[in-house]
Scaffold this motif. Structure first.
Motif, short mmCIF file in Angstrom:
data_model
loop_
_atom_site.label_atom_id
_atom_site.label_comp_id
_atom_site.label_asym_id
_atom_site.label_seq_id
_atom_site.Cartn_x
_atom_site.Cartn_y
_atom_site.Cartn_z
N GLY A 115 0.82 -1.25 0.17
CA GLY A 115 -0.09 0.19 0.08
C GLY A 115 0.75 1.32 0.13
O GLY A 115 2.03 1.33 0.29
N ARG A 116 -0.04 2.38 -0.23
CA ARG A 116 0.83 3.66 -0.26
C ARG A 116 1.54 4.05 0.94
O ARG A 116 2.26 4.98 1.00
CB ARG A 116 -0.14 4.70 -0.95
CG ARG A 116 -0.11 4.52 -2.38
CD ARG A 116 -0.70 5.83 -3.01
NE ARG A 116 -1.42 5.53 -4.25
CZ ARG A 116 -2.75 5.84 -4.32
NH1 ARG A 116 -3.24 6.82 -3.70
NH2 ARG A 116 -3.42 5.45 -5.50
N SER A 117 0.83 3.82 2.01
CA SER A 117 1.08 4.55 3.40
C SER A 117 2.43 3.59 3.71
O SER A 117 2.91 4.26 4.81
CB SER A 117 0.14 3.97 4.53
OG SER A 117 -0.01 2.65 4.43
N CYS A 118 2.93 2.51 3.19
CA CYS A 118 4.18 2.01 3.80
C CYS A 118 5.39 2.62 2.82
O CYS A 118 5.66 1.98 1.78
CB CYS A 118 4.11 0.63 3.22
SG CYS A 118 5.32 -0.32 3.93
N ARG A 119 5.97 3.39 3.64
CA ARG A 119 7.28 4.06 3.26
C ARG A 119 8.54 3.28 3.49
O ARG A 119 8.81 3.52 4.55
CB ARG A 119 7.26 5.62 3.28
CG ARG A 119 6.16 6.21 2.29
CD ARG A 119 6.49 7.96 2.58
NE ARG A 119 5.93 8.39 3.81
CZ ARG A 119 4.68 8.50 4.21
NH1 ARG A 119 3.69 8.42 3.21
NH2 ARG A 119 4.54 8.83 5.46
N ALA A 120 8.87 2.27 2.92
CA ALA A 120 9.85 1.64 3.47
C ALA A 120 11.35 2.09 3.00
O ALA A 120 11.70 2.70 2.09
CB ALA A 120 9.85 0.27 2.77
N ILE A 121 12.25 2.17 4.16
CA ILE A 121 13.22 2.74 4.05
C ILE A 121 14.31 1.63 3.47
O ILE A 121 15.33 1.84 2.77
CB ILE A 121 14.02 2.97 5.59
CG1 ILE A 121 13.26 4.30 5.98
CG2 ILE A 121 15.31 3.44 5.57
CD1 ILE A 121 13.30 4.61 7.43
N ALA A 122 14.20 0.57 3.83
CA ALA A 122 14.97 -0.86 3.32
C ALA A 122 13.48 -1.64 2.52
O ALA A 122 12.65 -1.56 3.24
CB ALA A 122 15.38 -1.53 4.08
#
Ligand SMILES: NC(=O)c1ccc[n+]([C@@H]2O[C@H](COP(=O)([O-])OP(=O)(O)OC[C@H]3O[C@@H](n4cnc5c(N)ncnc54)[C@H](O)[C@@H]3O)[C@@H](O)[C@H]2O)c1
Length: 325
Positions: free
Chosen positions: A168-175
């Motif tokens: 989903g869009r809300s998951c802004r993964a750094i790794a």
């Protein structure tokens, strides 16, 4: 066999569900093939024998020389946040698909996952987590990520929630965060799952102990059975993923329970089959993984067809049939 060329010297690896079937196999894989990695096997461990839910057993970790941590992912987050790790292999879950306690299953499988993701992301750690073919329910095979995701039980629903969050869009993964939808996994290390263990183990033990096995009428349900070595391969290769994603991890072909019986009979000798009524309304009739995205993105190449997997497993099944454990 090592599945990646990196030595992982100095890498810190946290495995949740480390005393379970797949988690303990991962811990022992790293110990054997990447001995300079520092591995922590975290598990809640079982309180009772036999357990009311499928929980880890210390015997799966006999021979493991890394760190063992008894902790609960639903309530020991402060302790987990203090650990140093570069990779999180998240296998812990209520893995019993027949568990109907929606509160417990969602709290353990989904809510705890969100909390662990936050901790991992704060450390810049890569996450590889266990999803499941249960997300597809009884959608006709082949099963394709992004299509026909209609779980029939709360277990499958909890895994779908995890995958939807990651995609989903809300998951802004750094790794990168990689979800692996395992199909029906079988192989050494699953004995302590008791009634949740694969039908390959259950039928093998019934055949050796009673010369008769029980199958749900009429044994023609088809599943994609994947050997534990191939599941370990997928996890290890996912460490090098260039981006987040969710992938099917099966063999890429399906077989009926009657075919398992035939293969077991070749290995163990003849035995009878008794067909019984299936009490589960949500039983999957046919699964078959579309593994082409995993092949392309992760270089996942399953090496064990059902015959080869059963042949590799039979010595362990024979030993378990003799064991009073
Ligand atoms: N084995 C399969 O065929 C299969 C198929 C699809 C998906 N999966 C998934 O793969 C993962 C591993 O499955 P498995 O077959 O090894 O099952 P398993 O039950 O052997 O392992 C799960 C482990 O999680 C631990 N656990 C449960 N609740 C916990 C908690 N609150 N805190 C800490 N640990 C906890 C258990 O003690 C257990 O050791 C699970 O997420 C499961 O849903 C497995």
């Amino acid at each position: 066999m090592a599945y990646i060329s990196e030595t992982l010297a100095g890498a810190r690896i946290l495995i949740t569900g480390g005393a379970g079937f797949i988690g303990s196999n991962l811990a022992l894989y790293f110990q054997q093939h990447h001995p300079k990695a520092r591995v922590i096997a975290l598990d809640r461990f079982r309180e009772h024998t036999p357990p009311s839910t499928s929980l880890g057993h210390f015997k799966n970790l006999i021979g493991f020389r890394g760190e063992v941590l008894g902790a609960d992912i639903t309530c020991d987050l402060d302790r987990i946040a203090k650990l140093d790790f570069d990779y999180l292999f998240h296998q812990a879950a209520i893995s019993d698909t027949t568990n109907t306690n929606q509160t417990l299953v969602l709290r353990t499988n989904y809510q705890a996952f969100l909390d662990l993701l936050e901790i991992a992301q704060s450390k810049g750690a890569r996450v590889i987590y266990a999803s499941s073919a249960g997300v597809y329910g009884n959608t006709p095979a082949p099963n394709v990520v992004g299509q026909g995701e209609v779980p029939e039980n709360v277990y499958g629903f909890s895994k779908l929630c995890m995958d939807k969050h990651v995609l989903g869009r809300s998951c802004r993964a750094i790794a990168p965060i990689v979800g692996l939808r395992y199909f029906n996994v079988y192989g050494p290390g699953e004995f302590y799952k008791h009634k949740s263990a694969s039908m390959i183990l259950q039928l093998g033990l019934q055949a050796l102990k009673h010369q008769e096995v029980k199958l749900f009428e009429f044994g023609e349900q088809q599943r994609d059975f994947v050997y534990i070595e191939d599941v370990i391969q997928a996890n290890v290769k996912a460490m090098c993923a260039s981006a987040s994603g969710v992938y099917n991890v099966g063999y890429g072909g399906s077989h009926s329970y009657n075919e398992i019986v035939r293969l077991l009979q070749q290995e163990l000798g003849d035995f009878k089959v008794r067909y019984i009524k299936n009490p589960y309304a949500f039983f999957q009739e046919h699964t078959c993984a579309d593994i082409s995205p995993a092949q392309q993105a992760l270089d996942y190449q399953p090496m064990y067809d059902l015959q080869k997997g059963i042949e590799a497993y039979v010595p362990t099944i024979r030993a378990l049939a003799q064991c009073p454990c």
